[in-house]
Design an enzyme around this catalytic site. Structure first.
Site, PDB file in Angstrom:
ATOM      1  N   HIS A 115      21.739  70.249 -96.975  1.00  9.73           N
ATOM      2  CA  HIS A 115      21.806  71.684 -96.304  1.00  9.73           C
ATOM      3  C   HIS A 115      21.920  71.464 -94.751  1.00  9.73           C
ATOM      4  O   HIS A 115      21.803  72.251 -94.092  1.00  9.73           O
ATOM      5  CB  HIS A 115      20.434  72.411 -96.647  1.00  9.73           C
ATOM      6  CG  HIS A 115      20.315  72.942 -97.889  1.00  9.73           C
ATOM      7  ND1 HIS A 115      21.424  73.329 -98.716  1.00  9.73           N
ATOM      8  CD2 HIS A 115      19.213  73.141 -98.528  1.00  9.73           C
ATOM      9  CE1 HIS A 115      20.933  73.745-100.006  1.00  9.73           C
ATOM     10  NE2 HIS A 115      19.652  73.492 -99.979  1.00  9.73           N
ATOM     11  N   SER A 173      19.181  85.894-102.492  1.00 10.93           N
ATOM     12  CA  SER A 173      18.833  84.620-103.180  1.00 10.93           C
ATOM     13  C   SER A 173      17.791  83.770-102.548  1.00 10.93           C
ATOM     14  O   SER A 173      16.660  83.208-103.016  1.00 10.93           O
ATOM     15  CB  SER A 173      20.218  83.863-103.496  1.00 10.93           C
ATOM     16  OG  SER A 173      19.696  82.445-104.373  1.00 10.93           O
ATOM     17  N   LYS A 214      21.298  78.274-100.924  1.00  8.34           N
ATOM     18  CA  LYS A 214      21.243  79.257-101.927  1.00  8.34           C
ATOM     19  C   LYS A 214      22.876  79.647-102.140  1.00  8.34           C
ATOM     20  O   LYS A 214      23.155  80.709-102.486  1.00  8.34           O
ATOM     21  CB  LYS A 214      20.695  80.543-101.834  1.00  8.34           C
ATOM     22  CG  LYS A 214      19.129  80.440-101.461  1.00  8.34           C
ATOM     23  CD  LYS A 214      18.424  79.228-102.333  1.00  8.34           C
ATOM     24  CE  LYS A 214      18.099  79.434-103.667  1.00  8.34           C
ATOM     25  NZ  LYS A 214      17.601  78.564-104.623  1.00  8.34           N
TER      26      LYS A 214
HETATM   27  S1  PPS Z   1      19.245  75.467-103.301  1.00 10.45           S
HETATM   28  O1  PPS Z   1      18.048  75.741-103.645  1.00 10.45           O
HETATM   29  O2  PPS Z   1      19.793  76.106-102.024  1.00 10.45           O
HETATM   30  O3  PPS Z   1      19.908  74.311-103.794  1.00 10.45           O
HETATM   31  O4  PPS Z   1      20.001  76.775-104.190  1.00 10.45           O
HETATM   32  P1  PPS Z   1      21.805  76.756-104.586  1.00 10.45           P
HETATM   33  O5  PPS Z   1      21.987  75.722-105.885  1.00 10.45           O
HETATM   34  O6  PPS Z   1      22.441  76.707-103.484  1.00 10.45           O
HETATM   35  O7  PPS Z   1      21.857  78.200-105.176  1.00 10.45           O
HETATM   36  C1  PPS Z   1      21.208  78.995-106.062  1.00 10.45           C
HETATM   37  C2  PPS Z   1      21.808  80.328-106.505  1.00 10.45           C
HETATM   38  O8  PPS Z   1      22.926  79.724-107.119  1.00 10.45           O
HETATM   39  C3  PPS Z   1      22.938  80.402-108.363  1.00 10.45           C
HETATM   40  N1  PPS Z   1      23.590  79.418-109.627  1.00 10.45           N
HETATM   41  C4  PPS Z   1      24.714  79.763-110.114  1.00 10.45           C
HETATM   42  N2  PPS Z   1      25.608  80.972-110.051  1.00 10.45           N
HETATM   43  C5  PPS Z   1      26.836  81.143-110.825  1.00 10.45           C
HETATM   44  N3  PPS Z   1      27.142  80.083-111.673  1.00 10.45           N
HETATM   45  C6  PPS Z   1      26.364  79.035-111.893  1.00 10.45           C
HETATM   46  N4  PPS Z   1      26.543  78.127-112.856  1.00 10.45           N
HETATM   47  C7  PPS Z   1      25.090  78.973-111.061  1.00 10.45           C
HETATM   48  N5  PPS Z   1      24.014  77.785-110.998  1.00 10.45           N
HETATM   49  C8  PPS Z   1      23.149  78.388-109.989  1.00 10.45           C
HETATM   50  C9  PPS Z   1      21.680  80.677-108.794  1.00 10.45           C
HETATM   51  O9  PPS Z   1      21.252  81.549-109.642  1.00 10.45           O
HETATM   52  C10 PPS Z   1      20.983  81.133-107.310  1.00 10.45           C
HETATM   53  O10 PPS Z   1      21.576  82.555-107.130  1.00 10.45           O
HETATM   54  P2  PPS Z   1      20.719  83.978-107.187  1.00 10.45           P
HETATM   55  O11 PPS Z   1      21.602  84.803-106.668  1.00 10.45           O
HETATM   56  O12 PPS Z   1      19.437  83.782-106.787  1.00 10.45           O
HETATM   57  O13 PPS Z   1      20.809  83.890-108.771  1.00 10.45           O
END
Ligand code: PPS
Length: 279
Positions: A92, A122, A31
């Site tokens: 991860h 998240s 996340k």
């Molecule tokens: S995972 O399942 O671990 O691969 O998830 P990961 O991609 O690391 O994290 C998901 C969170 O990243 C947010 N997200 C973004 N934030 C800003 N800009 C962009 N472009 C973007 N893309 C993904 C996503 O919304 C999750 O965060 P939260 O706070 O839950 O919204």
């Protein structure tokens, strides 16, 4: 079987994975902005060509190293075995568990860190919607588990410190979610330089536009809409949920915040990674 149990079951093939020098590893604690970093990297490698970046869903373009499908039918490793380098690989795994071949081959690694308060929020919503993840239970207990390092992929604190300590010994570009949110042009340029890609400013700007939260949320190849409802319960939460810095303020009580801060200061005092909780 949970994702963690499957990881243990199939661990040998992950540990024995043979990386090529041309492969790129995108490493994060869950996340932290993995999918965002993946999309930025793919945009850079494809010189801002949106059509090319939409050739397949994220998990097909850039396999998840240690992940095996719930029915065991496919895995990061089986996908990677039929791809030719250069491959972009998601993990991860904490630094000490990254398969040795990545370091022996001198692979580039991009590590993205996100402040732990937004990360745990998240993660909590992700566990609510992900039907193959353990049930998160009530928020206060979930937060405690995070602080004790009891969620999948272990301690956030050890994870961010582990890569931080190794960043000059290995070929690691260490970036922050908050920096990317604050100044995406600057961060995308840094990533492009790390990947030795000379791109005009207009292409960098195109990549920034393609990888905003709202653009990715609407992009079926970047928003995990390919994952069936039997795995992602979208009535509980969404993968592309908010994408903000500071949403933790809507979840942490004042008491939780005080306890978290005290614990954070103590546990991070030996390795002051410059984490920002607001921008
Ligand atoms: S995972 O399942 O671990 O691969 O998830 P990961 O991609 O690391 O994290 C998901 C969170 O990243 C947010 N997200 C973004 N934030 C800003 N800009 C962009 N472009 C973007 N893309 C993904 C996503 O919304 C999750 O965060 P939260 O706070 O839950 O919204």
């Amino acid at each position: 079987m949970t994702a963690a149990e499957r990881m243990v079951k199939y661990w040998a093939r992950v540990e024995e994975f043979q990386a090529s020098n041309e492969d790129l590893l995108i490493a994060t604690y869950p996340k932290a902005g993995t999918t965002w970093t993946q999309e930025v990297v793919d945009g850079i490698l494809n010189e801002g060509d949106a059509e090319k970046c939409q050739r397949a869903p994220t998990q097909v373009r850039m396999p998840f190293l240690e992940m095996t499908a719930p029915d065991g039918s496919s895995s990061g490793i089986t996908k990677l075995e039929v791809m030719d380098p250069p491959r972009v690989i998601k993990t991860h795994l904490p630094v000490q568990l990254v398969p040795r071949s990545f370091w022996d081959a001198g692979c580039k690694v991009i590590y993205m860190a996100r402040n732990p308060k937004d990360t745990v929020v998240s993660y909590y919503h992700f566990d609510r919607m992900h039907l193959n993840q353990p049930e998160p239970g009530p928020w206060p207990q979930y937060l405690e588990k995070f602080m004790k390092g009891q969620l999948g992929w272990g301690s956030w604190y050890d994870h961010v410190k582990g890569y931080w300590k190794e960043r000059h010994n290995k070929n690691i570009l260490y970036i922050f979610y908050e920096d990317m949110k604050e100044d995406p042009v600057h961060e995308v340029t840094r990533i492009a330089q790390f990947l030795r890609r000379q791109l005009p400013k207009s292409t960098i700007e195109d990549i920034v536009q393609m990888t905003t939260f709202s653009a990715m949320r609407e992009n079926p190849m970047a928003n995990y809409s390919s994952i069936p409802d039997t795995i992602f319960d979208r009535t509980a939460s969404e993968f592309m949920r908010k994408g903000e810095v500071g949403d933790w303020k809507n979840h942490f009580s004042a008491e939780e915040d005080v306890a978290f801060e005290e614990h954070y200061r103590k546990i991070m005092s030996d390795c002051p990674v410059p984490i920002r909780f607001t921008i």
